[in-house]
Design a protein around this motif. Structure first.
Motif, short mmCIF file in Angstrom:
data_model
loop_
_atom_site.label_atom_id
_atom_site.label_comp_id
_atom_site.label_asym_id
_atom_site.label_seq_id
_atom_site.Cartn_x
_atom_site.Cartn_y
_atom_site.Cartn_z
N VAL A 64 0.85 -1.18 0.00
CA VAL A 64 0.00 0.00 0.00
C VAL A 64 0.89 1.23 0.00
CG1 VAL A 64 -1.81 1.28 1.21
CG2 VAL A 64 -1.80 -1.23 1.26
N ARG A 65 0.64 2.15 -0.95
CA ARG A 65 1.40 3.40 -0.98
C ARG A 65 0.48 4.55 -0.58
NH1 ARG A 65 5.09 3.74 -5.86
NH2 ARG A 65 3.23 4.17 -7.12
N THR A 66 0.83 5.19 0.54
CA THR A 66 -0.02 6.23 1.11
C THR A 66 0.56 7.62 0.96
OG1 THR A 66 1.02 5.97 3.28
CG2 THR A 66 -0.91 4.61 2.84
N TYR A 67 1.67 7.76 0.25
CA TYR A 67 2.38 9.03 0.16
C TYR A 67 2.53 9.46 -1.30
CZ TYR A 67 6.06 5.67 -0.92
OH TYR A 67 6.79 4.64 -1.47
N GLY A 68 2.95 10.72 -1.47
CA GLY A 68 3.19 11.23 -2.81
C GLY A 68 1.90 11.42 -3.59
N SER A 69 2.05 11.60 -4.88
CA SER A 69 0.87 11.81 -5.73
C SER A 69 0.51 10.55 -6.51
CB SER A 69 1.13 12.96 -6.69
OG SER A 69 2.28 12.72 -7.46
N SER A 70 1.14 9.43 -6.16
CA SER A 70 0.81 8.16 -6.80
C SER A 70 0.30 7.19 -5.75
CB SER A 70 2.03 7.58 -7.52
OG SER A 70 1.63 6.49 -8.33
N LYS A 71 -0.71 7.63 -5.01
CA LYS A 71 -1.27 6.79 -3.95
C LYS A 71 -2.05 5.63 -4.58
CE LYS A 71 -1.77 10.57 -0.60
NZ LYS A 71 -1.31 11.67 -1.47
N GLY A 72 -1.97 4.51 -3.90
CA GLY A 72 -2.66 3.33 -4.39
C GLY A 72 -2.15 2.08 -3.73
N PHE A 73 -2.42 0.94 -4.35
CA PHE A 73 -1.97 -0.34 -3.80
C PHE A 73 -1.73 -1.34 -4.91
CE2 PHE A 73 -6.60 -0.66 -3.94
CZ PHE A 73 -6.83 -1.96 -4.39
N TRP A 74 -0.92 -2.34 -4.57
CA TRP A 74 -0.68 -3.46 -5.46
C TRP A 74 -1.49 -4.65 -4.98
CZ3 TRP A 74 3.03 -0.06 -3.85
CH2 TRP A 74 3.80 0.58 -4.83
N PHE A 75 -2.04 -5.40 -5.90
CA PHE A 75 -2.65 -6.66 -5.50
C PHE A 75 -2.29 -7.73 -6.51
CE2 PHE A 75 -5.69 -5.42 -8.55
CZ PHE A 75 -6.80 -6.24 -8.63
N GLN A 76 -2.38 -8.97 -6.05
CA GLN A 76 -1.84 -10.09 -6.83
C GLN A 76 -2.77 -11.29 -6.74
OE1 GLN A 76 2.35 -10.69 -6.24
NE2 GLN A 76 2.31 -12.84 -6.85
N ASP A 77 -2.88 -11.95 -7.86
CA ASP A 77 -3.68 -13.18 -7.92
C ASP A 77 -2.85 -14.34 -7.39
OD1 ASP A 77 -5.23 -15.40 -8.61
OD2 ASP A 77 -5.89 -14.51 -10.52
N PRO A 78 -3.28 -15.00 -6.33
CA PRO A 78 -2.50 -16.13 -5.81
C PRO A 78 -2.55 -17.36 -6.70
CG PRO A 78 -4.55 -15.92 -4.60
CD PRO A 78 -4.49 -14.75 -5.54
N ASN A 79 -3.47 -17.36 -7.66
CA ASN A 79 -3.61 -18.50 -8.56
C ASN A 79 -3.01 -18.15 -9.92
OD1 ASN A 79 -5.18 -20.04 -6.61
ND2 ASN A 79 -6.84 -18.57 -7.05
N ALA A 80 -1.73 -18.38 -10.04
CA ALA A 80 -1.02 -17.98 -11.26
C ALA A 80 -1.38 -18.89 -12.43
CB ALA A 80 0.48 -18.04 -11.01
N ASP A 81 -1.28 -18.30 -13.63
CA ASP A 81 -1.44 -19.13 -14.82
C ASP A 81 -0.10 -19.80 -15.13
OD1 ASP A 81 0.17 -17.20 -15.93
OD2 ASP A 81 -1.30 -16.47 -17.39
N ASP A 82 -0.05 -20.52 -16.22
CA ASP A 82 1.17 -21.27 -16.55
C ASP A 82 2.04 -20.53 -17.56
OD1 ASP A 82 -0.42 -21.50 -18.75
OD2 ASP A 82 -0.41 -23.71 -18.82
#
Length: 608
Positions: A64-82
């Motif tokens: 989670v990025r709470t600073y600067g002007s590019s606030k937001g978050f990363w999320f990831q799918d735990p079920n990867a494709d091949d």
């Protein structure tokens, strides 16, 4: 707070991005039951869903990025494709402080966008992200997807494919080959949780709480712990930038050769200040390598010591005078002649028409005396106000310091900011028409750039011509991780013109006196293998002395994990003969977090 340099500069509309990057935009709607993060990321640098709205894309929040002007978050799918080419993570740009936490299972609806850090004109790659999001937290406290280990085995030796000639050299539309190219490998991990372990620092911590490490400890390594940049086609693929998602107060203050021991992990971002960046929510432990600043040897009585030193916008208001003086006296051993670059006028960046720099220079000379050094004399020529580039109002220029107990300066009236110095032949010897004088100042090559300063010195009865330079900077060049490969180095155009002018002037001296001792030195803002250097060298009129050093020791500057040459001392054939000289790149700044300049000084010792 963490770095503010995550600012979103020059964001493009989706349509503009797609047009600029030749993205393929699907015309069919994207449905929640079929769209996963890897579908958004796709197998090229541009999302196949760019411009599309997606609904209820699922994943686990990894950062989670709470600073600067590019606030937001990363999320990831735990079920990867091949498919190893498709990333399983993506950044969600919220614009305000996100209301999620690491470990939250979320669904995200929004628009898939391609954001170019620095704007389209930068030539940077784009970052795939979801904008204007609606976020639903499904559950909290979930295990974060295991970090992908980035190490020497996983990063390919080849840096990048050549760009698609049909797309003006862009690599955006090329299918990713993560097992073949380093940039493709990093792109295939964009937005994902990644980890590096026990990595050596190759660029010290900067004022923005960033540093660079390498996951390839043997790649172009030198004895002091850095990675040397030796050619355009031999990249250091193991370099990666480290930032922190935590407080900068906790960010390690590291020098080159230190180690981030243990694991450093977090999402892999892409920004305009270096490209692929591990934004760490887990930082390794700093283990100091004990790097010390170098000291060159003292010149003998019969040796002339000539140095170049970029003192980085020095003005009377700075607090670094004592440190610079100590470096000149102790680390450089009080050279007989010191060419200083980036001496500012008497009130620094205040833009009020002041051009004189006598107070700046005198303050440095006084500090040198206080440090136990000689009472240097000096020569320079004030520039025309606001015409030589650099920090606005600063009026940077080159200055000669010289020790009058060891060397004398031949004063010859007539030199000023706009008059070109010439060369005459007097009794078979070359002579400057003005000393000091500026080289071809009206030449358009020097527009908004520093004009070379030429002077005649006499050491033990022998004349030495010295030309102090500060060539055009690399500002405006595309970065090594640009979407255009090879990157365009637009700054070279002016620098080549400048190098031509300097070489022509040296040629004039050598035509008047074939065996003249000529030195062209300074911040050349280019590598020893560059075309700029080749133009300076010409047909043997000059030769870059740093090439007398082993390749692993050829660096004066450390940028984005690459130790490289920007500062040079070039010599005429009479000095180069039989390599009867000593050259030293004195590493006192570039490798250290507490540097007083970003450049390392250079020293040449020879017998005229």
């Amino acid at each position: 707070m963490p770095s503010k340099r995550t600012a979103r500069i020059g964001a493009l509309t989706v349509a503009a991005v797609c047009s600029t990057l030749s993205a393929v935009v699907l015309t069919t709607p994207a449905h929640a039951d079929t769209v996963h993060i890897h579908d958004i990321q796709g197998t090229t640098r541009i999302s196949p869903l760019a411009g599309q709205k997606v609904t209820d894309v699922a994943g686990i929040v990894t950062g989670v990025r709470t600073y600067g002007s590019s606030k937001g978050f990363w999320f990831q799918d735990p079920n990867a494709d091949d498919n190893p080419a498709t990333s399983e993570g993506v950044f969600v740009f919220t614009s305000s402080t996100p209301k999620v936490a690491v470990g939250d299972s979320v669904t995200v609806s929004g628009t898939v966008s391609e954001y170019v850090p620095g704007g389209a004109s930068s030539g940077n790659q784009s970052l795939t992200e979801i904008t204007k999001p609606t976020v639903t937290v499904v559950s909290s406290g979930n295990a974060v997807p295991a970090a992908t280990v980035v190490d020497a085995k996983s990063v390919p030796a080849d840096y990048t494919p050549a760009g698609d000639t049909a797309a003006s050299g862009s690599i955006n539309g090329l299918a990713l080959e993560p097992t073949k190219y380093a940039l493709d490998y990093y792109e295939s991990l964009e937005g994902m949780n990644v980890q590096v372990s026990d990595t050596r620092v190759v660029t010290a911590t900067d004022p923005y709480s960033e540093l660079w490490v390498t996951v390839k400890p043997h790649e172009h390594a030198n004895r002091r712990g850095g990675s040397v940049y030796g050619s355009y086609t031999s990249q250091n693929t193991g370099r990666i930038q480290i930032q922190s998602l935590g407080s900068t107060a906790d960010f390690p203050t590291a020098n080159v050769g230190d180690e981030l021991a243990g694991d450093t992990a977090g999402p892999l971002d892409y920004n305009q200040y270096g490209g692929y960046t591990l934004v760490a929510n887990q930082l390794g432990t700093l283990e100091k390598g004990g790097l010390e600043r170098e000291t060159t040897k003292k010149q003998s009585r019969g040796e002339l010591a000539v140095a170049t030193y970029n003192v980085e916008n020095l003005d009377p208001g700075d607090t670094t005078f004592d440190a610079h003086a100590s470096a000149i006296v102790n680390n450089l051993q009080s050279p007989d002649i010191v060419s200083l670059e980036e001496i500012q006028d008497n009130n620094g960046a205040k833009d009020d028409g002041t051009v004189a720099a006598d107070q700046t220079v005198q303050k440095l000379i006084d500090a040198i005396v206080a440090a136990g050094g000689p009472t240097y004399d000096w020569r320079s020529i004030d520039p025309v106000n606001d015409k030589d580039g650099g920090e606005p109002g600063g009026n940077i220029r080159q200055v000669f310091l010289f020790n009058p107990e060891r060397v004398s300066f031949t004063d010859r009236a007539g030199g000023d900011s706009t008059t070109a110095v010439g060369v005459t032949e007097v009794h078979g010897k070359a002579q400057l028409t003005a000393s000091p004088g500026r080289v071809d100042p009206a030449n358009t090559a020097w527009t908004s750039s520093r004009k070379p300063l030429a002077g005649e010195f006499v050491f033990r009865g022998k004349t030495v011509f010295v030309i102090a330079n500060h060539l055009n900077s690399k500002g405006g060049d595309q970065g090594l991780t640009a979407q255009y490969q090879p990157p365009t180095r637009s700054s070279e155009t002016q620098r080549h013109q400048q190098a031509t002018a300097v070489n022509s002037f040296v040629n004039e001296i050598l035509k008047a006196q074939k065996n003249a001792d000529v030195i062209a030195l300074g911040d050349m803002n280019d590598f020893e293998f560059s075309d700029t250097t080749k133009i300076l060298e010409g047909d043997g009129e000059l030769w870059s002395g740093i090439k007398s050093l082993p390749k692993s020791e050829r660096y004066t500057y450390d940028y984005q994990g690459n130790q490289q040459v920007l500062d040079q001392i070039l010599v005429s054939p009479s000095i180069r003969k039989d390599c009867d000289f000593d050259y030293d790149s004195v590493h006192i700044n570039s490798e250290f977090s507490d540097q007083i300049s970003d450049h390392d000084p250079q020293v040449l010792r020879f017998r005229p």
